[in-house]
Write an enzyme that holds these catalytic residues in place. Structure first.
Site, PDB file in Angstrom:
ATOM      1  N   ARG A  79      -4.718  51.067 -24.865  1.00  0.00           N
ATOM      2  CA  ARG A  79      -5.618  50.166 -25.779  1.00  0.00           C
ATOM      3  C   ARG A  79      -6.151  50.909 -26.726  1.00  0.00           C
ATOM      4  NH1 ARG A  79      -9.295  52.706 -24.995  1.00  0.00           N
ATOM      5  NH2 ARG A  79     -10.487  51.592 -26.541  1.00  0.00           N
ATOM      6  N   GLY A  80      -7.051  50.344 -27.862  1.00  0.00           N
ATOM      7  CA  GLY A  80      -7.270  51.401 -28.819  1.00  0.00           C
ATOM      8  C   GLY A  80      -6.564  51.123 -29.813  1.00  0.00           C
ATOM      9  N   ARG A 108      -1.340  41.495 -29.177  1.00  0.00           N
ATOM     10  CA  ARG A 108      -2.616  41.555 -29.376  1.00  0.00           C
ATOM     11  C   ARG A 108      -2.843  41.392 -30.889  1.00  0.00           C
ATOM     12  NH1 ARG A 108      -6.744  45.978 -26.981  1.00  0.00           N
ATOM     13  NH2 ARG A 108      -8.116  44.174 -26.950  1.00  0.00           N
ATOM     14  N   ASP A 121     -10.840  48.605 -35.498  1.00  0.00           N
ATOM     15  CA  ASP A 121      -9.525  47.829 -35.193  1.00  0.00           C
ATOM     16  C   ASP A 121      -8.716  47.332 -36.473  1.00  0.00           C
ATOM     17  OD1 ASP A 121     -10.797  47.689 -32.457  1.00  0.00           O
ATOM     18  OD2 ASP A 121      -8.759  47.376 -32.316  1.00  0.00           O
TER      19      ASP A 121
HETATM   20  O1  MRU Z   1     -10.119  46.059 -26.619  1.00  0.00           O
HETATM   21  P1  MRU Z   1      -9.721  47.602 -26.877  1.00  0.00           P
HETATM   22  O2  MRU Z   1     -10.309  48.353 -25.837  1.00  0.00           O
HETATM   23  O3  MRU Z   1      -8.698  47.873 -27.459  1.00  0.00           O
HETATM   24  O4  MRU Z   1     -10.809  47.739 -28.184  1.00  0.00           O
HETATM   25  C1  MRU Z   1     -10.953  49.190 -28.779  1.00  0.00           C
HETATM   26  C2  MRU Z   1     -11.866  49.181 -29.887  1.00  0.00           C
HETATM   27  O5  MRU Z   1     -12.697  48.169 -30.293  1.00  0.00           O
HETATM   28  C3  MRU Z   1     -12.031  50.606 -30.475  1.00  0.00           C
HETATM   29  O6  MRU Z   1     -13.164  50.929 -30.835  1.00  0.00           O
HETATM   30  C4  MRU Z   1     -10.910  50.461 -31.695  1.00  0.00           C
HETATM   31  O7  MRU Z   1      -9.686  50.210 -31.507  1.00  0.00           O
HETATM   32  C5  MRU Z   1     -10.933  51.919 -32.455  1.00  0.00           C
HETATM   33  S1  MRU Z   1     -10.062  52.910 -31.408  1.00  0.00           S
HETATM   34  C6  MRU Z   1      -9.813  54.540 -32.433  1.00  0.00           C
END
Ligand code: MRU
Length: 326
Positions: free
Chosen positions: A72-73, A106, A240
């Site tokens: 994730r991220g 996603r 994101d």
């Molecule tokens: O749902 P996630 O854990 O994938 O959400 C991640 C985030 O919101 C992070 O802040 C974003 O992806 C930036 S990661 C460098």
């Protein structure tokens, strides 16, 4: 079921150990093992209690790992998808179908679609590894730029996890904290717990512990009073998707933090690589916000679970990319 069957299930789990105090190397977060072949992921759902590797040998397995947040991220999702396209080619899969399955995993992080576009003409393990390396390099460059906005001995607050885990290495917001710490510009980090899936309490706190950066986890609802008490000099988050006008999607709760920061006169910085910029989406209104299963919030009552929110550009002090402070 023969080679090229996208639905064959072959996921394996493997337990590993990490040396305490060591930061994660990019290949420890995600890599392609050409010998199986498989995309191998550090399973972020099980951290910090277990260091477990997930071997995704098919594209549906990788898409499921992305959907369920094993990886994730925004940048890390893009890197995993890039390795996925290389895996699909090694397997002899239908490349269009592989791309569609990954694209449906996603909706919000634009890095996923950027990585799939980038890989289309050259879906080789070498191209995927180069994309990974370039993404980590971008993180290091933007972290160095972002460190400049920290006053000496600053007290920072961050939300969710924008660390090495979220980027495939080094980190965006956590990269900035790391660079500021190395330059004696950081005193302490408050880590928002980040309900409902606790990316802050489980992942950012774990990464800061590995890096030796002083921190405390707070309940998301404690941010306002921490700001009012003078415990926060700046807020730093990742992103994101950044629309053409600067409106920024990030983990749910980011918008509330930006409003709070404005109220308390605290600067609010977004640190993200250019792979997170989406010039095709004019404003935040056009960003699709993922709505996840309500049972992640509560299994007892009906629940809504938007996973992201959009922070309007006027609440953002600056966006920091590898190109500098914008
Ligand atoms: O749902 P996630 O854990 O994938 O959400 C991640 C985030 O919101 C992070 O802040 C974003 O992806 C930036 S990661 C460098």
């Amino acid at each position: 079921m023969g080679r090229g069957d996208l639905s064959r299930s072959q996921t394996r789990n493997r337990v590993a150990t990490l040396q305490p105090g060591c930061s994660l190397e990019p290949e420890q977060i995600v890599h392609l093992d050409e010998s199986f072949p498989a995309v191998v992921l550090l399973d972020q759902r099980r951290l910090p209690d277990e260091v477990t590797y997930l071997e995704c040998r098919t594209i549906p397995e990788l898409a499921d790992a992305i959907k369920t947040l094993a990886v994730r991220g925004a940048p890390a999702i893009g890197v995993a998808a890039a390795y996925g396209m290389a895996l699909a080619q090694l397997r002899g899969d239908d490349m269009k179908e592989a791309e569609q399955i990954l694209a449906a995993s996603r909706p919000t992080a634009v890095n996923l679609f950027w990585a799939l576009d980038t890989m289309r003409d050259d879906p080789t393990p070498q191209r995927a590894a180069a994309l990974h390396e370039e993404e980590v390099e971008r993180c290091k460059q933007m972290a160095a730029h972002a460190a400049e906005v920290f006053a000496p001995h600053a007290k920072a607050l961050t939300h969710c996890n924008a660390g090495g885990l979220a980027t495939g290495g080094y980190g965006s917001a956590v990269g900035a904290l790391r660079a500021a710490w190395e330059r004696n510009r950081l005193q302490h980090v408050l880590v928002d717990e980040t309900r409902p899936l606790l990316q802050g309490a489980r992942l950012t706190a774990w990464e800061l512990e590995q890096l030796g950066i002083p921190h405390h986890v707070i309940a998301d609802s404690a941010a306002a009073s921490m700001m009012a008490r003078g415990d926060v000099d700046l807020v730093v988050t990742g992103a994101d998707r950044i629309a053409a006008n600067g409106d920024t999607a990030n983990k749910i709760g980011t918008y509330s933090l930006a409003v709070l920061a404005k109220h308390h006169g605290i600067p609010f910085y977004v640190v993200a690589p250019t792979s997170t910029l989406d010039p095709a989406t004019p404003t935040g209104e056009g960003i699709v916000v993922e709505e996840r299963d309500g049972t992640e919030v509560t299994a007892r009552f009906p629940a809504r679970n938007p996973a992201f929110d959009v922070t309007p550009r006027e609440l953002i002090t600056a966006i920091v990319t590898e190109d500098g402070v914008l």
